[in-house]
Write a protein that holds these residues in place. Structure first.
Motif, PDB file in Angstrom:
ATOM      1  N   LEU A  48       0.833  -1.203   0.000  1.00 42.36           N
ATOM      2  CA  LEU A  48       0.000   0.000   0.000  1.00 42.36           C
ATOM      3  C   LEU A  48       0.864   1.246   0.000  1.00 42.36           C
ATOM      4  CD1 LEU A  48      -2.753  -0.933   2.606  1.00 42.36           C
ATOM      5  CD2 LEU A  48      -2.955  -0.861   0.111  1.00 42.36           C
ATOM      6  N   ARG A  49       1.940   1.190   0.804  1.00 41.28           N
ATOM      7  CA  ARG A  49       2.835   2.351   0.861  1.00 41.28           C
ATOM      8  C   ARG A  49       4.174   1.982   1.499  1.00 41.28           C
ATOM      9  NH1 ARG A  49      -0.829   3.696   5.147  1.00 41.28           N
ATOM     10  NH2 ARG A  49       0.267   4.030   7.100  1.00 41.28           N
ATOM     11  N   LEU A  50       5.127   2.842   1.238  1.00 40.05           N
ATOM     12  CA  LEU A  50       6.447   2.741   1.836  1.00 40.05           C
ATOM     13  C   LEU A  50       6.387   3.431   3.189  1.00 40.05           C
ATOM     14  CD1 LEU A  50       9.524   2.116   1.502  1.00 40.05           C
ATOM     15  CD2 LEU A  50       9.716   4.408   0.506  1.00 40.05           C
ATOM     16  N   LEU A  51       6.753   2.713   4.248  1.00 40.44           N
ATOM     17  CA  LEU A  51       6.696   3.275   5.600  1.00 40.44           C
ATOM     18  C   LEU A  51       7.971   4.013   5.983  1.00 40.44           C
ATOM     19  CD1 LEU A  51       4.964   0.354   7.511  1.00 40.44           C
ATOM     20  CD2 LEU A  51       3.943   2.497   6.719  1.00 40.44           C
ATOM     21  N   GLY A  52       9.104   3.559   5.485  1.00 38.18           N
ATOM     22  CA  GLY A  52      10.348   4.221   5.837  1.00 38.18           C
ATOM     23  C   GLY A  52      11.546   3.509   5.257  1.00 38.18           C
ATOM     24  N   THR A  53      12.675   4.199   5.321  1.00 37.88           N
ATOM     25  CA  THR A  53      13.942   3.649   4.838  1.00 37.88           C
ATOM     26  C   THR A  53      15.051   4.033   5.804  1.00 37.88           C
ATOM     27  OG1 THR A  53      14.526   5.609   3.548  1.00 37.88           O
ATOM     28  CG2 THR A  53      13.257   3.891   2.420  1.00 37.88           C
ATOM     29  N   ARG A  54      16.154   3.309   5.703  1.00 43.19           N
ATOM     30  CA  ARG A  54      17.362   3.636   6.459  1.00 43.19           C
ATOM     31  C   ARG A  54      18.557   3.294   5.575  1.00 43.19           C
ATOM     32  NH1 ARG A  54      17.751   2.582  12.877  1.00 43.19           N
ATOM     33  NH2 ARG A  54      19.168   4.288  13.284  1.00 43.19           N
ATOM     34  N   ALA A  55      19.489   4.207   5.443  1.00 42.80           N
ATOM     35  CA  ALA A  55      20.632   4.033   4.551  1.00 42.80           C
ATOM     36  C   ALA A  55      21.766   3.262   5.216  1.00 42.80           C
ATOM     37  CB  ALA A  55      21.139   5.395   4.092  1.00 42.80           C
ATOM     38  N   TYR A  56      22.489   2.494   4.388  1.00 40.74           N
ATOM     39  CA  TYR A  56      23.664   1.733   4.812  1.00 40.74           C
ATOM     40  C   TYR A  56      24.748   1.909   3.758  1.00 40.74           C
ATOM     41  CZ  TYR A  56      20.767  -0.213   8.395  1.00 40.74           C
ATOM     42  OH  TYR A  56      19.956  -0.341   9.484  1.00 40.74           O
TER      43      TYR A  56
END
Length: 96
Positions: free
Chosen positions: A49-57
């Motif tokens: 339904l949607r992207l909730l969040g991201t975190r970069a590495y």
């Protein structure tokens, strides 16, 4: 030479209410693939339904370790980690 682009751990909310975690170095393209039914087997059966969040590495290996750890957390802690409310260890792995 290593790819200088960062990798991202991302979390999707699926139509059935579940959460799906994955990694990519192009989250927008990966989300489009999931939404079009060309992503992971799980998201073909349970579209996002949607992207909730991201975190970069910094690299794929670090993102993979974080994904493995994230998938073992309870639902509420998954959200807290990606939204920055939970600490990570020195490698960026949740649950530190």
């Amino acid at each position: 030479m290593a790819d200088p682009r960062p990798w991202f751990l991302y979390l999707l909310l699926c139509r059935n209410g579940s959460l799906y975690a994955g990694i990519s170095n192009d989250v927008e393209a990966r989300y489009r693939a999931h939404a079009a039914g060309r992503g992971a087997r799980y998201t073909r059966a349970n579209p996002p339904l949607r992207l909730l969040g991201t975190r970069a590495y910094p690299d794929r290996a670090a993102a993979s370790r974080a994904e493995w750890a994230l998938k073992r957390l309870p639902r509420g802690r998954k959200l807290a980690f990606l939204l920055g409310g939970e600490a990570a260890d020195a490698d960026g792995v949740p649950g530190a």
